[in-house]
Scaffold this motif. Structure first.
Motif: not given
Length: 107
Positions: A56, A60, A63, A96
């Motif tokens: 996951e 992320q 992107r 992030l």
């Protein structure tokens, strides 16, 4: 084979002219090609995590602007990114990853 045929029937100058034409055609083709992006590999340390969470996080990261590929190896605690050096947002990547680190600590 074509070079041998030209040499036998038309001489060495025909082989030279033929090769010169091939080089000219290649030069025209090469001039129309786009320059590949300046891609670099960057390595970031992340917390160790399960494979599902690593997948996951990889999605992320991929992107984000300027990231062409992302791989997070949860068992090793690393994120490997291929980034376009002309337009990637390193601050967004770090944000992030820091958010992931904070989520891991609170769990």
């Amino acid at each position: 084979m074509l070079g041998g045929y030209l040499l036998q029937h038309h001489g060495a100058s025909a082989v030279f002219i033929f090769c010169s034409i091939l080089i000219g055609v290649w030069l025209l083709l090469a001039m129309s090609m786009e320059r590949p992006p300046a891609v670099r590999t960057r390595l970031f340390h992340v917390r160790e995590m399960a494979a599902e969470r690593a997948t996951e996080l990889s999605k992320q990261l991929a992107r984000l602007n300027g990231v062409s590929e992302a791989l997070v190896v949860g068992e090793e605690g690393i994120a490997i990114l291929k980034v376009d050096m002309r337009g990637w947002d390193e601050a967004a990547v770090e944000k992030l990853i820091e958010g992931e680190q904070e989520n891991g600590v609170s769990q």
